[in-house]
Design a protein around this motif. Structure first.
Motif, mmCIF file in Angstrom:
data_model
loop_
_atom_site.group_PDB
_atom_site.id
_atom_site.type_symbol
_atom_site.label_atom_id
_atom_site.label_comp_id
_atom_site.label_asym_id
_atom_site.label_seq_id
_atom_site.Cartn_x
_atom_site.Cartn_y
_atom_site.Cartn_z
ATOM 1 N N ARG A 117 32.621 47.924 6.307
ATOM 2 C CA ARG A 117 31.267 47.362 6.395
ATOM 3 C C ARG A 117 31.037 46.503 5.167
ATOM 4 N NH1 ARG A 117 26.559 49.345 9.222
ATOM 5 N NH2 ARG A 117 27.174 47.399 10.147
ATOM 6 N N PRO A 118 30.492 45.316 5.347
ATOM 7 C CA PRO A 118 30.310 44.412 4.206
ATOM 8 C C PRO A 118 29.345 44.994 3.172
ATOM 9 C CG PRO A 118 29.224 43.559 6.159
ATOM 10 C CD PRO A 118 30.046 44.727 6.599
ATOM 11 N N ASN A 119 29.655 44.782 1.931
ATOM 12 C CA ASN A 119 28.863 45.275 0.810
ATOM 13 C C ASN A 119 27.502 44.576 0.742
ATOM 14 O OD1 ASN A 119 27.809 45.084 -1.936
ATOM 15 N ND2 ASN A 119 29.540 46.402 -2.429
ATOM 16 N N ALA A 120 26.459 45.389 0.756
ATOM 17 C CA ALA A 120 25.105 44.836 0.818
ATOM 18 C C ALA A 120 24.744 44.034 -0.428
ATOM 19 C CB ALA A 120 24.087 45.957 1.030
ATOM 20 N N SER A 121 25.177 44.495 -1.589
ATOM 21 C CA SER A 121 24.827 43.771 -2.820
ATOM 22 C C SER A 121 25.474 42.393 -2.841
ATOM 23 C CB SER A 121 25.284 44.558 -4.052
ATOM 24 O OG SER A 121 24.707 45.832 -4.068
ATOM 25 N N ALA A 122 26.723 42.348 -2.453
ATOM 26 C CA ALA A 122 27.428 41.064 -2.459
ATOM 27 C C ALA A 122 26.774 40.107 -1.475
ATOM 28 C CB ALA A 122 28.898 41.269 -2.095
ATOM 29 N N ALA B 124 23.726 40.203 -0.412
ATOM 30 C CA ALA B 124 22.408 39.828 -0.913
ATOM 31 C C ALA B 124 22.543 38.749 -1.980
ATOM 32 C CB ALA B 124 21.693 41.050 -1.483
ATOM 33 N N ASP C 251 15.835 45.477 11.406
ATOM 34 C CA ASP C 251 16.996 45.490 10.510
ATOM 35 C C ASP C 251 16.627 45.308 9.042
ATOM 36 O OD1 ASP C 251 19.540 46.120 11.487
ATOM 37 O OD2 ASP C 251 19.424 44.398 12.820
#
Lengths: 337, 337
Positions: free
Chosen positions: A45-50, A52, A91
């Motif tokens: 799953r793609p990293n949310a911080s990156a 963002a 979402d």
DNA sequence: CGCCGCCGTCGAACCGGTTCGAGCACCTTA
DNA sequence: TAAGGTGCTCGAACCGGTTCGACGGCGGCG
């Protein structure tokens, strides 16, 4: 397990993986399938911080709610729950922010550090520096409640003025002539808390219109204060036959005070007010009240905020709700003349 | 306004600004002052996403709470509030996550996408796949409640077994012989909801010990269900003289049912249970109950989680709380023989 | 057959921080 | 005076994504 790892295993470049996931550029069927297979295998799953950081959006909204302590009411719980659910449907995640003692610090965290894309403000005051501040920054937010000058803003509000007035008219129609008003704590009233102010206004004006004799009180947000408040009311004017309240948390105490004074509800004394429906149902007799549609308000606030985020140039919108009074069992005819 | 802009205006490199802010390497006084001055002028705050990406920590904890709908109780509000406050004291934000219908999706968001550093789980079940899942991943979390096998885990729990037992003993000491138990909804009991299960166990065992005649009921989380439940209890065994409840939201309905059946509390009928203190105060007569210390539990959960985050290798810790029964006004002597 | 255009893919730059190794200037000590 | 620290600062690489411009291969058309 980052996007580079996926790309390596699928034998493609990182950008192709990104496009396969976002669909922003065409990717051949064979490639897409291969990538998807690798992703499923690794549970990537793609990293949310990156994400963002790269696209400037956090997919998170801030819910700014009042300081803790004895000030929580059941209504606020309903708000929080419905906001979280509605946000999830769009979402978005919800970040809670106490606008407590150190409200500046929380605001700095939320806005300055860009933790959220937008915010929902609870517990609005008529003069609200948080609202002014955010409006000056052109930061996307929706208020649950309206300030003294709501024009041009985004908000979801309750028409506290006419709700309180409706309670007065209901009592006046039943023949009550001496009515008390039980407000939120004095501190909230003084600092311009919207529901306390507008509710008081609506009550006072409607009572004057109907020629009622009234007294108004502030009351702490707990049962003991409610009980004490009733004692005070009956001491100040024993001929009082009804009260209107905005104070959900004191409700149980109000009932207790009346019972201990030997006043039977609704035979000897009528009680009504503005309270969330599920709390009106818990007291005996069940409270005749304008039910605060907390769930609907939370949902609408999120919908408005999402719309504002999706269309930054959209003209401001709002919803002013005026729920009807639900007739239950706590009001009855006033005294014979 | 990013760190590069600050560096440019202060005439230094980006890394120097970073070190000036973090203090991880010495920076000369003159440089530090110059940087601080620029920062103050521009009101700069470092971007949270970028920081999270670089150092792998989001400074956010997830609060996983149950699905909305009629399932909220006042207790949960107290938890949420205290968790948010305690987290703020440790410089953490709180991200709310509904573990509702689509609990997998929320979990994926929180963990898979690395939105949070750790999590607090509410509404634990004896067999809880969320707990198993997180434990298998070695993801830092603290449970509010304990599973059937709490060994080696991090949690803050209430000793529901002995709390329910204490209620039974209290009633037995007062001379009650026929006692009912009002549990949370059947669905929660069936799926192994901790407080419902352990509470029921504690009640049943203690009642057997004291030779009481008991019946146990499940009851929806609302006033109407509570009222219906009391009707059922008195129908099934009109000689019942007391009840123990875990169901905060039904409490008002239980009282109403008793009043309508003509049973005066506490003269004819005693009521006790496990309920958050501030709700026990709102009913009349005020409920004699084991007060759930929700505020303390939330705070302790955060403290444990922060400790676990700071010391990844620390041995598991937990707190099992057993608040005493607060004697109020809803219980009285049982029937004469 | 040759040219053009399109589809699919790639490499590189960028988002805004942190951190490491290196280097410069200055001071101390032999 | 040269060698060795020490104190401060810098440049570059990195975190893990997104996005833009470019390019190769293929098919269609003249």
């Amino acid at each position: 397990m980052n996007i580079g790892e996926i790309a390596r295993r699928a034998g493609v470049s990182r950008s192709t993986v990104s496009y396969a996931l976002s669909g922003k550029r065409p990717v051949s069927d064979a490639t897409r399938r291969k990538i998807q297979q690798v992703i499923d295998e690794l549970g990537y799953r793609p990293n949310a911080s990156a994400r963002a950081l790269a696209n400037g959006r956090t997919s998170t909204i801030g819910l700014v709610f009042p300081p803790a302590g004895p000030h929580y009411t059941g209504m606020q719980l309903d708000f929080i729950g419905s906001v979280v659910e509605a946000a999830a449907a769009h979402d978005y995640d919800v970040l809670l922010s106490p606008s407590g003692v150190d409200s500046d610090r929380s605001f700095q965290r939320l806005l300055g550090e860009r933790r959220v894309d937008g915010a929902i403000l609870m517990e609005i005051r008529l003069q609200d520096d948080r609202v002014d501040h955010l409006a000056a920054l052109d930061f996307p937010f929706v208020a649950i409640g309206r300030t003294a000058r709501p024009e041009g803003g985004w908000w979801v509000g309750l028409d506290h003025t006419s709700l309180a007035a409706a309670c007065v008219h209901h009592l006046a129609d039943l023949g009550h002539r001496r009515v008390a008003f039980v407000n939120r704590p004095e501190q909230l009233l003084r600092c311009g808390y919207e529901s306390a102010r507008r509710g008081l206004d609506g009550f006072t004006k409607a009572a004057a219109e109907r020629g009622l004799t009234v007294r108004t009180y502030c009351c702490g947000d707990d049962a003991a204060s409610g009980q004490a408040c009733v004692e005070q009311i009956l001491h100040d004017d024993p001929a009082t036959t009804a009260l209107v309240t905005l104070n959900e948390a004191a409700l149980g105490g109000l009932y207790r005070g009346l019972a201990q004074a030997g006043r039977h509800v609704p035979r000897d004394f009528s009680v009504t007010g503005v309270v969330a429906g599920r709390w009106a149902e818990t007291v005996t007799p069940r409270l005749t009240a304008a039910d605060v549609p907390a769930e609907e308000m939370g949902r609408r606030a999120v919908d408005l905020l999402v719309e504002r985020l999706d269309h930054p140039e959209a003209p401001p919108r709002h919803h002013l709700l005026t729920p009807p009074i639900s007739l239950r069992a706590s009001t009855g005819p006033g005294p014979r003349n």
